[in-house]
Design a protein around this motif. Sequence first.
Motif, PDB file in Angstrom:
ATOM      1  N   LEU A 182       8.348 -23.835  56.839  1.00  0.00           N
ATOM      2  CA  LEU A 182       8.125 -23.055  58.056  1.00  0.00           C
ATOM      3  C   LEU A 182       6.668 -23.121  58.481  1.00  0.00           C
ATOM      4  CD1 LEU A 182       8.968 -21.003  60.229  1.00  0.00           C
ATOM      5  CD2 LEU A 182       8.595 -19.186  58.528  1.00  0.00           C
ATOM      6  N   LEU A 183       5.764 -22.985  57.525  1.00  0.00           N
ATOM      7  CA  LEU A 183       4.332 -23.057  57.826  1.00  0.00           C
ATOM      8  C   LEU A 183       3.956 -24.430  58.385  1.00  0.00           C
ATOM      9  CD1 LEU A 183       1.467 -21.916  57.746  1.00  0.00           C
ATOM     10  CD2 LEU A 183       1.338 -22.589  55.337  1.00  0.00           C
ATOM     11  N   VAL A 184       4.521 -25.491  57.819  1.00  0.00           N
ATOM     12  CA  VAL A 184       4.211 -26.846  58.294  1.00  0.00           C
ATOM     13  C   VAL A 184       4.715 -27.042  59.717  1.00  0.00           C
ATOM     14  CG1 VAL A 184       4.714 -29.294  57.965  1.00  0.00           C
ATOM     15  CG2 VAL A 184       4.128 -27.872  55.998  1.00  0.00           C
ATOM     16  N   PHE A 185       5.956 -26.640  60.004  1.00  0.00           N
ATOM     17  CA  PHE A 185       6.485 -26.787  61.356  1.00  0.00           C
ATOM     18  C   PHE A 185       5.686 -25.955  62.352  1.00  0.00           C
ATOM     19  CE2 PHE A 185      10.295 -28.619  59.422  1.00  0.00           C
ATOM     20  CZ  PHE A 185      10.675 -29.552  60.379  1.00  0.00           C
ATOM     21  N   THR A 186       5.254 -24.766  61.933  1.00  0.00           N
ATOM     22  CA  THR A 186       4.464 -23.906  62.812  1.00  0.00           C
ATOM     23  C   THR A 186       3.091 -24.512  63.098  1.00  0.00           C
ATOM     24  OG1 THR A 186       5.573 -21.936  61.927  1.00  0.00           O
ATOM     25  CG2 THR A 186       3.497 -21.596  63.094  1.00  0.00           C
ATOM     26  N   ALA A 187       2.400 -24.945  62.044  1.00  0.00           N
ATOM     27  CA  ALA A 187       1.072 -25.531  62.222  1.00  0.00           C
ATOM     28  C   ALA A 187       1.154 -26.808  63.057  1.00  0.00           C
ATOM     29  CB  ALA A 187       0.447 -25.825  60.859  1.00  0.00           C
ATOM     30  N   THR A 188       2.214 -27.586  62.869  1.00  0.00           N
ATOM     31  CA  THR A 188       2.383 -28.811  63.656  1.00  0.00           C
ATOM     32  C   THR A 188       2.541 -28.478  65.133  1.00  0.00           C
ATOM     33  OG1 THR A 188       3.447 -29.947  61.794  1.00  0.00           O
ATOM     34  CG2 THR A 188       3.816 -30.860  63.990  1.00  0.00           C
ATOM     35  N   TYR A 189       3.366 -27.484  65.438  1.00  0.00           N
ATOM     36  CA  TYR A 189       3.538 -27.091  66.833  1.00  0.00           C
ATOM     37  C   TYR A 189       2.214 -26.630  67.441  1.00  0.00           C
ATOM     38  CZ  TYR A 189       4.671 -24.473  70.994  1.00  0.00           C
ATOM     39  OH  TYR A 189       4.678 -24.013  72.294  1.00  0.00           O
ATOM     40  N   LEU A 190       1.479 -25.805  66.721  1.00  0.00           N
ATOM     41  CA  LEU A 190       0.232 -25.265  67.261  1.00  0.00           C
ATOM     42  C   LEU A 190      -0.806 -26.366  67.473  1.00  0.00           C
ATOM     43  CD1 LEU A 190      -0.020 -21.982  65.165  1.00  0.00           C
ATOM     44  CD2 LEU A 190       0.594 -22.203  67.571  1.00  0.00           C
TER      45      LEU A 190
END
Length: 425
Positions: A182-190
């Motif tokens: 979840l953290l990886v997908f979130t950081a990638t989006y940001l």
Amino acid sequence: MIEQSAILTVNSPSGRWFTPLGVTLLVPVVLALIVLWTSPNFLPTTHEHRSSPFGGDFLQEWIGGNIVISAEREKLYDGAFFKSLQHRPELTGFTWPNELYYPPVYPPGYYYLLSPFTNFDYRTASVIWLLISISCLVATFALLYQFYPPTRCLFPWLPLATLLFSPLLYSLGIGHKSTVLLLVFTATYLLLHHRKTYLAGVCFGVIAFKPQLLIVMLLVMLMKREWKFVCGATTSVALGWVLCLLAGLDLCFDYIQVLAGAGDFVRHNGYRFDLAHSLWSFYGGLLGESQMPVSKLLAGLSCLVCMVWLWRMFRGPLLTQSDRFVFQYSAMIIVTILVSPHFYFYDLTILWLPIALLLPLGIRSEQARPLAAAAVGFGLLAGAFTAIAQVTSIQFSIIWFGVLLLFLDHRIRTLHSAVHLASTP
């Protein structure tokens, strides 16, 4: 600065703990207590025999870490040897049903990276892993609040609502790494939102230890000719293979054989169709194991349809700071789930991100409200899908995903038409 202060004032009528920061710090504490006090995988027992291993899935990470730095590292992907160590009480401190086990499915570099956990006894290492998982959730909250202002209107309610999201609670209870994903997908989006394309690729490539989650996004970025993103992801994957080589060249070849058999993973002992959420498991559960060739054919065709559909949603310029990209990124996550050969209930934790991104749009726009409501409804009812699948052999989450994709496609086409009309002289 003025805008941030105003938001903090509106959202903190009940004192310092009911602020975005206060709740963000309080929720993980509550989560840790819930898991440690209620999860069967973390409850202490008065005897050494347990129905499931302490710490849940983390057992296979800890065992893999022990093997990869031992004199018997060449047996890392020896299923019988891997299983035997999981049932060695002098190593783990407990016994559990011998017919159950976790297979070695991750690259040798992943186990090598986690080998420092073997400096602790297994129970201590499991609790540390749980705290790290919860810290990843805190980091997700903090990144969204700090770097994506549209979500600030959801604080402090968004962290509180996380306590109702059953896939996330389940993943923490079984020691899974879903909050890391979840953290990886979130950081990638940001990073994409802020046009840090190369760094977004580097960040996204971190999840190469689950290569099935890489495929969809990389294909989209290749077709969109986002070469910086592709180069960034390649950098991370290359560093991952360096770790694998440090673990041993022979283990790299063994892992490639594991990947080659990924398509038959649904046949392994203990695979649960009722807990799985992908097109592969949907047809497998519906038609039964006796019709596996037909299931694979239908799943393959359905995956192809989903990829073509997703490509249509990404037509036109990639405007990462637009509302349209929110819908596109959400659709990409859903298609990633659908085409994955193995995607369990706990993995649905990554859907927390589309829900968090779509909610502000639903609040702001009446046209996006049905979509936001459908996404929130999925999050609230996710825990019921397993029971429904057990009774009907139908995984209704897949049908719900189809509805969400229809909504997303409609909003993307509407916004695309609006942009096209606005640019027409």
